[in-house]
Each structure stands twice: as structure tokens, then as C-alpha cells.
Design a protein around this motif. Sequence first.
Motif, PDB file in Angstrom:
ATOM      1  N   ARG A 121       0.831  -1.209   0.000  1.00  0.00           N
ATOM      2  CA  ARG A 121       0.000   0.000   0.000  1.00  0.00           C
ATOM      3  C   ARG A 121       0.872   1.268   0.000  1.00  0.00           C
ATOM      4  NH1 ARG A 121      -3.027  -2.745   4.047  1.00  0.00           N
ATOM      5  NH2 ARG A 121      -2.320  -1.209   5.559  1.00  0.00           N
ATOM      6  N   GLN A 122       1.986   1.234   0.724  1.00  0.00           N
ATOM      7  CA  GLN A 122       2.880   2.400   0.755  1.00  0.00           C
ATOM      8  C   GLN A 122       3.532   2.631  -0.610  1.00  0.00           C
ATOM      9  OE1 GLN A 122       1.398   3.417   3.474  1.00  0.00           O
ATOM     10  NE2 GLN A 122       3.291   4.419   4.051  1.00  0.00           N
ATOM     11  N   VAL A 123       3.885   1.553  -1.297  1.00  0.00           N
ATOM     12  CA  VAL A 123       4.453   1.666  -2.642  1.00  0.00           C
ATOM     13  C   VAL A 123       3.442   2.340  -3.565  1.00  0.00           C
ATOM     14  CG1 VAL A 123       5.222   0.385  -4.684  1.00  0.00           C
ATOM     15  CG2 VAL A 123       5.982  -0.339  -2.410  1.00  0.00           C
ATOM     16  N   VAL A 124       2.207   1.858  -3.536  1.00  0.00           N
ATOM     17  CA  VAL A 124       1.163   2.384  -4.414  1.00  0.00           C
ATOM     18  C   VAL A 124       0.847   3.840  -4.061  1.00  0.00           C
ATOM     19  CG1 VAL A 124      -1.254   2.126  -5.094  1.00  0.00           C
ATOM     20  CG2 VAL A 124       0.215   0.106  -4.916  1.00  0.00           C
ATOM     21  N   GLN A 125       0.729   4.138  -2.777  1.00  0.00           N
ATOM     22  CA  GLN A 125       0.404   5.505  -2.364  1.00  0.00           C
ATOM     23  C   GLN A 125       1.523   6.480  -2.737  1.00  0.00           C
ATOM     24  OE1 GLN A 125      -0.731   6.038   1.754  1.00  0.00           O
ATOM     25  NE2 GLN A 125      -0.584   8.258   1.606  1.00  0.00           N
ATOM     26  N   GLY A 126       2.758   6.123  -2.399  1.00  0.00           N
ATOM     27  CA  GLY A 126       3.887   6.998  -2.724  1.00  0.00           C
ATOM     28  C   GLY A 126       4.021   7.215  -4.223  1.00  0.00           C
ATOM     29  N   SER A 127       3.876   6.150  -5.002  1.00  0.00           N
ATOM     30  CA  SER A 127       3.973   6.249  -6.458  1.00  0.00           C
ATOM     31  C   SER A 127       2.866   7.124  -7.025  1.00  0.00           C
ATOM     32  CB  SER A 127       3.904   4.856  -7.087  1.00  0.00           C
ATOM     33  OG  SER A 127       4.962   4.051  -6.625  1.00  0.00           O
ATOM     34  N   GLY A 128       1.673   7.017  -6.434  1.00  0.00           N
ATOM     35  CA  GLY A 128       0.545   7.820  -6.893  1.00  0.00           C
ATOM     36  C   GLY A 128       0.731   9.306  -6.662  1.00  0.00           C
ATOM     37  N   GLU A 129       1.624   9.674  -5.753  1.00  0.00           N
ATOM     38  CA  GLU A 129       1.898  11.077  -5.450  1.00  0.00           C
ATOM     39  C   GLU A 129       3.193  11.567  -6.105  1.00  0.00           C
ATOM     40  OE1 GLU A 129       1.788  11.472  -1.187  1.00  0.00           O
ATOM     41  OE2 GLU A 129      -0.117  10.388  -1.060  1.00  0.00           O
ATOM     42  N   ASN A 130       3.751  10.739  -6.982  1.00  0.00           N
ATOM     43  CA  ASN A 130       5.030  11.054  -7.626  1.00  0.00           C
ATOM     44  C   ASN A 130       4.778  11.414  -9.092  1.00  0.00           C
ATOM     45  OD1 ASN A 130       7.562  10.991  -8.848  1.00  0.00           O
ATOM     46  ND2 ASN A 130       8.293   9.291  -7.599  1.00  0.00           N
ATOM     47  N   ALA A 131       5.092  12.653  -9.464  1.00  0.00           N
ATOM     48  CA  ALA A 131       4.864  13.121 -10.835  1.00  0.00           C
ATOM     49  C   ALA A 131       5.701  12.343 -11.855  1.00  0.00           C
ATOM     50  CB  ALA A 131       5.162  14.614 -10.932  1.00  0.00           C
ATOM     51  N   ALA A 132       6.790  11.716 -11.425  1.00  0.00           N
ATOM     52  CA  ALA A 132       7.640  10.958 -12.340  1.00  0.00           C
ATOM     53  C   ALA A 132       7.054   9.588 -12.688  1.00  0.00           C
ATOM     54  CB  ALA A 132       9.036  10.777 -11.737  1.00  0.00           C
ATOM     55  N   VAL A 133       6.051   9.157 -11.924  1.00  0.00           N
ATOM     56  CA  VAL A 133       5.438   7.837 -12.156  1.00  0.00           C
ATOM     57  C   VAL A 133       4.216   8.015 -13.046  1.00  0.00           C
ATOM     58  CG1 VAL A 133       4.346   5.844 -11.089  1.00  0.00           C
ATOM     59  CG2 VAL A 133       6.297   6.934  -9.964  1.00  0.00           C
ATOM     60  N   GLU A 134       4.292   7.410 -14.215  1.00  0.00           N
ATOM     61  CA  GLU A 134       3.212   7.498 -15.198  1.00  0.00           C
ATOM     62  C   GLU A 134       2.068   6.539 -14.866  1.00  0.00           C
ATOM     63  OE1 GLU A 134       2.736   6.110 -19.848  1.00  0.00           O
ATOM     64  OE2 GLU A 134       4.695   6.767 -19.146  1.00  0.00           O
ATOM     65  N   ASP A 135       2.410   5.325 -14.451  1.00  0.00           N
ATOM     66  CA  ASP A 135       1.389   4.307 -14.199  1.00  0.00           C
ATOM     67  C   ASP A 135       1.959   3.234 -13.282  1.00  0.00           C
ATOM     68  OD1 ASP A 135      -1.033   2.978 -14.342  1.00  0.00           O
ATOM     69  OD2 ASP A 135      -0.777   2.282 -16.398  1.00  0.00           O
ATOM     70  N   GLY A 144       9.391  -2.996  16.625  1.00  0.00           N
ATOM     71  CA  GLY A 144      10.132  -3.202  15.374  1.00  0.00           C
ATOM     72  C   GLY A 144      10.165  -1.995  14.458  1.00  0.00           C
ATOM     73  N   ALA A 145       9.688  -0.858  14.918  1.00  0.00           N
ATOM     74  CA  ALA A 145       9.696   0.401  14.146  1.00  0.00           C
ATOM     75  C   ALA A 145       8.980   0.237  12.808  1.00  0.00           C
ATOM     76  CB  ALA A 145      11.125   0.905  13.957  1.00  0.00           C
ATOM     77  N   GLN A 146       7.870  -0.506  12.836  1.00  0.00           N
ATOM     78  CA  GLN A 146       7.142  -0.770  11.603  1.00  0.00           C
ATOM     79  C   GLN A 146       6.676   0.521  10.920  1.00  0.00           C
ATOM     80  OE1 GLN A 146       6.780  -2.435  14.445  1.00  0.00           O
ATOM     81  NE2 GLN A 146       6.650  -4.633  14.051  1.00  0.00           N
ATOM     82  N   ALA A 147       6.112   1.455  11.689  1.00  0.00           N
ATOM     83  CA  ALA A 147       5.597   2.698  11.102  1.00  0.00           C
ATOM     84  C   ALA A 147       6.716   3.484  10.426  1.00  0.00           C
ATOM     85  CB  ALA A 147       4.914   3.542  12.168  1.00  0.00           C
ATOM     86  N   LYS A 148       7.877   3.534  11.048  1.00  0.00           N
ATOM     87  CA  LYS A 148       9.023   4.251  10.481  1.00  0.00           C
ATOM     88  C   LYS A 148       9.478   3.598   9.179  1.00  0.00           C
ATOM     89  CE  LYS A 148      13.690   5.756  11.741  1.00  0.00           C
ATOM     90  NZ  LYS A 148      14.741   5.712  12.763  1.00  0.00           N
ATOM     91  N   LYS A 149       9.478   2.284   9.146  1.00  0.00           N
ATOM     92  CA  LYS A 149       9.914   1.565   7.951  1.00  0.00           C
ATOM     93  C   LYS A 149       8.889   1.695   6.825  1.00  0.00           C
ATOM     94  CE  LYS A 149      12.734  -1.399  10.826  1.00  0.00           C
ATOM     95  NZ  LYS A 149      12.861  -2.662  11.547  1.00  0.00           N
ATOM     96  N   LEU A 150       7.616   1.661   7.174  1.00  0.00           N
ATOM     97  CA  LEU A 150       6.578   1.886   6.170  1.00  0.00           C
ATOM     98  C   LEU A 150       6.704   3.279   5.568  1.00  0.00           C
ATOM     99  CD1 LEU A 150       3.635   0.195   8.069  1.00  0.00           C
ATOM    100  CD2 LEU A 150       4.450  -0.500   5.806  1.00  0.00           C
ATOM    101  N   ASP A 151       6.974   4.267   6.403  1.00  0.00           N
ATOM    102  CA  ASP A 151       7.129   5.644   5.931  1.00  0.00           C
ATOM    103  C   ASP A 151       8.360   5.782   5.039  1.00  0.00           C
ATOM    104  OD1 ASP A 151       6.280   8.496   6.037  1.00  0.00           O
ATOM    105  OD2 ASP A 151       8.265   8.734   6.949  1.00  0.00           O
ATOM    106  N   VAL A 201       9.547   3.568   2.983  1.00  0.00           N
ATOM    107  CA  VAL A 201       9.178   3.052   1.659  1.00  0.00           C
ATOM    108  C   VAL A 201       8.266   4.050   0.945  1.00  0.00           C
ATOM    109  CG1 VAL A 201       7.840   1.239   0.485  1.00  0.00           C
ATOM    110  CG2 VAL A 201       9.571   0.638   2.200  1.00  0.00           C
ATOM    111  N   TYR A 202       7.291   4.584   1.663  1.00  0.00           N
ATOM    112  CA  TYR A 202       6.388   5.586   1.083  1.00  0.00           C
ATOM    113  C   TYR A 202       7.182   6.777   0.537  1.00  0.00           C
ATOM    114  CZ  TYR A 202       3.518   9.794   1.206  1.00  0.00           C
ATOM    115  OH  TYR A 202       2.927  10.994   0.905  1.00  0.00           O
ATOM    116  N   ARG A 203       8.113   7.314   1.328  1.00  0.00           N
ATOM    117  CA  ARG A 203       8.888   8.476   0.919  1.00  0.00           C
ATOM    118  C   ARG A 203       9.781   8.170  -0.280  1.00  0.00           C
ATOM    119  NH1 ARG A 203      12.366   9.514   4.482  1.00  0.00           N
ATOM    120  NH2 ARG A 203      11.778   8.143   6.176  1.00  0.00           N
ATOM    121  N   TYR A 204      10.333   6.971  -0.317  1.00  0.00           N
ATOM    122  CA  TYR A 204      11.167   6.585  -1.460  1.00  0.00           C
ATOM    123  C   TYR A 204      10.343   6.622  -2.753  1.00  0.00           C
ATOM    124  CZ  TYR A 204      13.827   3.780  -4.738  1.00  0.00           C
ATOM    125  OH  TYR A 204      14.482   3.347  -5.883  1.00  0.00           O
ATOM    126  N   PHE A 205       9.162   6.007  -2.725  1.00  0.00           N
ATOM    127  CA  PHE A 205       8.361   5.933  -3.957  1.00  0.00           C
ATOM    128  C   PHE A 205       7.704   7.267  -4.287  1.00  0.00           C
ATOM    129  CE2 PHE A 205       9.102   1.490  -3.279  1.00  0.00           C
ATOM    130  CZ  PHE A 205       9.325   1.062  -4.563  1.00  0.00           C
TER     131      PHE A 205
END
Length: 195
Positions: free
Chosen positions: A21-35, A177-184, A186-190
Motif C-alpha cells: 500500500r505504501q508503494v502504491v500511495q507513494g507512487s501515486g503522489e510522484n509526478a515521475a510515475v506514469e502508471d 520493530g519500528a514498523q511505522a518508520k519503515k513503512l514511511d 518506503v512511502y517516501r522513497y516511492f
Amino acid sequence: MKLLVVYTHPSHESLSYAFLRQVVQGSGENAAVEDVKVLDLYEAGFDPVLVFNREKRRRDMHVDPALAVYREQLLWADKIVFVYPIWWGRPPAMLLGYIDRLFASGFAYRDKGGLLPEGLLKNKSVVCISTMKGPSLYPLFWLHDAHKTLMRKALFRFVGIKKVKFFEFGRMEVKDGAQAKKLDKVYRYFKTVTA
């Protein structure tokens, strides 16, 4: 940039699914990602079993009509994102079966008669997002980085993919396990990745 996300976990309530979900959300907010296309191997009912017999010959794998849609997805993508857990020090059998069946001679690589083949999937990049129960440094020190070596050298480099990034998260089954930090992360990367 076109992203194919290959999700390999039998549950949509898993931490792996949260990373998806973080991959999809981050990518959806990235102007460089077409699809973005998501391939959920379990939901799609992908058959990971490799079969060779008189009717299904190994040399014909690259034109197997049952895999045409999956080959088209790989050719379409500029970046391939794999989201999966680490089980027994390696990706799930479902993902390995996908690799066995799709990354075939004549499609992903071509033998040239020398030591290494010609990779036919060059100019693509890969991101591997994996989770595990054990500590993050366990694969490096105990398994000699077998997972990353398998994916980077034995698979992706073999088919011509040189740009490979790993997010390998350990201690994912503990409360601290710092799950929220790790999810964020991935989100920020995408959200910001450009190639």
C-alpha cells in the motif's frame, strides 16, 4: 516511469501488504510515475510449478501462451518492485516459481555461447522490499547475504538488470520493530524516486 509491483504474500492483512500500500500511495503522489500495475501472485492464482514434458519443452518457455500476460507486464515496466517476506532465508516459493517460469531463455536472456548470457531485460531497474522475523543483520552475518546475492547476482544481473535497490526489514514481528518508520521510509522513497 511505469512500475510493475509483484506482491507475494497469501494475506492482505500482512505487513507485506502494508508495504504494498505504501508503494502504491507513494507512487501515486510522484509526478515521475506514469502508471502502476500490481500483480498479486496469490490473488491471480499464478501457478508457480515448472513443468517440462513432451508437450511443454524447456526451450519453448519464452513463448508459453499461458504466461503471455506476465511477459507483457515485465516488458511494459521500467521499474519492477517485488514485495515479499523472507521465509527460511529466501523469498517464498510462489515468487521463486514466478521467476523460474518467466525469466526464461529467449525472453529474459539469450545464450551467446560464452560464460555469461546477453541480458534481455536491460534498462529496467528493480526494488526488492522484504520483511523477516529475525534481526536485520541476520542475513548478512549468518547467511552471508545469500538473499541479496541470489536476487542481485544470480537473477537480475544475469538478465541484464544492473540497478537493484533493497529494503530488507528485520524484527517485523515484535512490537518495537519500528514498523511505522519503515513503512514511511518506503512511502517516501516511492514518492520521490525518479528512475
